[in-house]
Design an enzyme around this catalytic site. Sequence first.
Site, PDB file in Angstrom:
ATOM      1  N   TYR A  97      -6.777  -1.263  -6.275  1.00  0.00           N
ATOM      2  CA  TYR A  97      -5.936  -2.438  -5.999  1.00  0.00           C
ATOM      3  C   TYR A  97      -5.151  -2.312  -4.690  1.00  0.00           C
ATOM      4  O   TYR A  97      -5.025  -1.251  -4.131  1.00  0.00           O
ATOM      5  CB  TYR A  97      -5.059  -2.834  -7.176  1.00  0.00           C
ATOM      6  CG  TYR A  97      -4.050  -1.862  -7.776  1.00  0.00           C
ATOM      7  CD1 TYR A  97      -3.618  -0.713  -7.142  1.00  0.00           C
ATOM      8  CD2 TYR A  97      -3.507  -2.172  -9.029  1.00  0.00           C
ATOM      9  CE1 TYR A  97      -2.675   0.108  -7.738  1.00  0.00           C
ATOM     10  CE2 TYR A  97      -2.562  -1.347  -9.631  1.00  0.00           C
ATOM     11  CZ  TYR A  97      -2.150  -0.205  -8.968  1.00  0.00           C
ATOM     12  OH  TYR A  97      -1.226   0.596  -9.542  1.00  0.00           O
ATOM     13  N   GLU A  98      -4.707  -3.486  -4.227  1.00  0.00           N
ATOM     14  CA  GLU A  98      -4.020  -3.630  -2.929  1.00  0.00           C
ATOM     15  C   GLU A  98      -4.869  -3.065  -1.787  1.00  0.00           C
ATOM     16  O   GLU A  98      -4.368  -2.413  -0.874  1.00  0.00           O
ATOM     17  CB  GLU A  98      -2.613  -3.027  -2.992  1.00  0.00           C
ATOM     18  CG  GLU A  98      -1.811  -3.709  -4.090  1.00  0.00           C
ATOM     19  CD  GLU A  98      -0.322  -3.578  -3.965  1.00  0.00           C
ATOM     20  OE1 GLU A  98       0.167  -3.429  -2.837  1.00  0.00           O
ATOM     21  OE2 GLU A  98       0.343  -3.641  -5.002  1.00  0.00           O
ATOM     22  N   GLY A  99      -6.155  -3.335  -1.872  1.00  0.00           N
ATOM     23  CA  GLY A  99      -7.101  -2.850  -0.868  1.00  0.00           C
ATOM     24  C   GLY A  99      -7.773  -1.589  -1.361  1.00  0.00           C
ATOM     25  O   GLY A  99      -7.118  -0.583  -1.582  1.00  0.00           O
TER      26      GLY A  99
ATOM     27  N   ARG B 187       0.824  -1.219   0.000  1.00  0.00           N
ATOM     28  CA  ARG B 187       0.000   0.000   0.000  1.00  0.00           C
ATOM     29  C   ARG B 187       0.851   1.259   0.000  1.00  0.00           C
ATOM     30  O   ARG B 187       0.470   2.283  -0.559  1.00  0.00           O
ATOM     31  CB  ARG B 187      -0.937  -0.020   1.216  1.00  0.00           C
ATOM     32  CG  ARG B 187      -2.107  -0.934   0.986  1.00  0.00           C
ATOM     33  CD  ARG B 187      -2.825  -1.357   2.234  1.00  0.00           C
ATOM     34  NE  ARG B 187      -3.769  -2.415   1.849  1.00  0.00           N
ATOM     35  CZ  ARG B 187      -4.459  -3.151   2.701  1.00  0.00           C
ATOM     36  NH1 ARG B 187      -4.330  -2.964   4.001  1.00  0.00           N
ATOM     37  NH2 ARG B 187      -5.282  -4.083   2.244  1.00  0.00           N
TER      38      ARG B 187
END
Lengths: 264, 378
Positions: free
Chosen positions: B362-364, B243
């Site tokens: 993306y990535e949360g 993140r």
Amino acid sequence: MNIIVCIKQVPDTTEVRIDPKTGTLVREGVPSIMNPDDKAGLEAALRLKDALGAHVTALTMGPPQAETVLREAMAMGADAAVLVTDRAFGGADTIATSTTLAAAIRTMDFDLIITGRQAIDGDTAQVGPQVAEFLKIPSVAYAEGIQLEEGGKSLLVHRRFEDRSHVVRVKLPCLVTALSELNAPRYMTPGGIFEAWREREIRVLKRADLPELRDDEIGLKGSPTRVAKSFPKAMKPAGTVKAGLSADEAADEITSCLQAHFVL
Amino acid sequence: MDLTLSREQEMARGLFREFAEREVKPLAQQIDEEERFPRETVEKMARLGFLGIPIPREYGGQGCDELTYLLCVEELAKVCATTAVLLSAHVSLACGTILKHGTEVQKQRFLVPLAKGEKLGAFALTEPNAGTDASAQQTRAVLDGDDYVIDGSKIFITNGKEADIYIVFAMTDRSKGTKGITAFIVEKGTPGFTFGSKEKKMGIRGSSTYEICFSGCRVPKENRLGDEGKGFGIAMQALDGGRMGIAAQATGIAAGALDRTIAYVKQRRQFGKPLSKFQNTQFQIAEMATRVQAAELLVFKAAQAKQTQKRYSVEASMAKMFASATAVDVTARCVQLHGGYGYTREYEVERMMRDAKVTEIYEGTSEVQKMVVAGALL
């Protein structure tokens, strides 16, 4: 083989403006960089090191913050760095600078000295050849190619002029001034940068470390040059090219052009 | 408190900027247009050590710090978001995870070639039915003799097909829920490991996003990363690092779009004066520049937390949430200031606006980041 590369920290002149009133450089907020010709010289030294093994020392004279270009040189691969810095050396023109650099170089071992052709802030192209004169070694200016010969005893240097090239064989020790066209300098590596700042030493030479120098040959006192006036270069429009004309046609063309501009 | 970069970080940033301008920017529009993975850039970055910036030297890396690596992602993203994310997925998700959870043998075997840039890494967690709810993993791994046999599929895998080494998550014990998930290191070319379809995306179109499939794929026991059942925690920790990479990418996208827009409004004239002389333009630029700087400072804060704290989930989530919102907002405003030209593919802000959106996903997703932050506060 020991190679010394002389480098200079210069303002990035692509980002420099001239104050129209005073005619001086506006240096505020302008980033400092390694002089491009010097960087090519360093790259040439590093290539000799990669190919044949050599010890490369970067040398600069300047204020303490010139340390940055030495760290950059080490991050590119230089083995050692020497900073010549002292208030006594300040205000030096090219002759005082070369006198001081030559004195610094006499304290070091060298087989080859590489400098840039000229610095983008002064554009004199004098310091390299003058250093060679003071050290009483041969110099070859404007190198666009360097090859080592005879098992490291001499160099074959391609030197470029505006309208021709020379190929010169020169015995070591000697000094070569490099054109930025000599090569495309390598990038630093991130790890090289960290190592250069955190783990490497810079040898500092002060006035007292160079006792052979007389006070009247260094700094402002040793500098006969006085700047009479500086001014921005007038912009020249692009010229016109007329191709494929016979000699007579070309002569007519030139005559009528000069007449049109009331020169004739 | 000192918010300035150290001299080495500053010099490294200069290096990344020069590399981005000279090597990456000239390809950015083209790889977007052609949806082509910039393999030549990966090779150049590998030679310069960019693929292992924060990895210790004993594992083939450059031995720099987290922030220096994030500065690289940011500088790349200013000119090309695709190049930035391929680096982020490789370093934060693949290298970072093996560095943290791998055995010494695994580090020597997998991390060293990754950090040196001889191999490229990827991270495979998301599945068709396990996105934000990553615990709903369907991929299974069953121990059979000295191998685990993996079956299932993963989607939206960044660096898919291009990468050599994949961190793959699979259920080893479905009855235990998230405590039944295990992580594995799987090499490309392992029998039973294949690539499905390539995603056609709105932005970061040069990024190679693939479905990856496992069918009776036998992975030796020594490729298990961490203990059985520890995979979910490993994935979440990996994403904390990832993140920060995405936050740096988003900050870079916004900063890059702003740079171009500042240049544009100074030369574009309407009503007899440059756009930069209109107060609307001035206020927009001031607001955007402030947001970009705030995003960058959150990235710096998160990087510092990662260097000094055991857990940094909240800092990472805050940085990603804010930076990605900034990227979406700033790029849209930049397109608006460009007017009709900004809507054409001739101007980079068009690409940047498309590239920005994925940073909120993306990535949360941004919603997940809010869950993380709120979870720590309430």
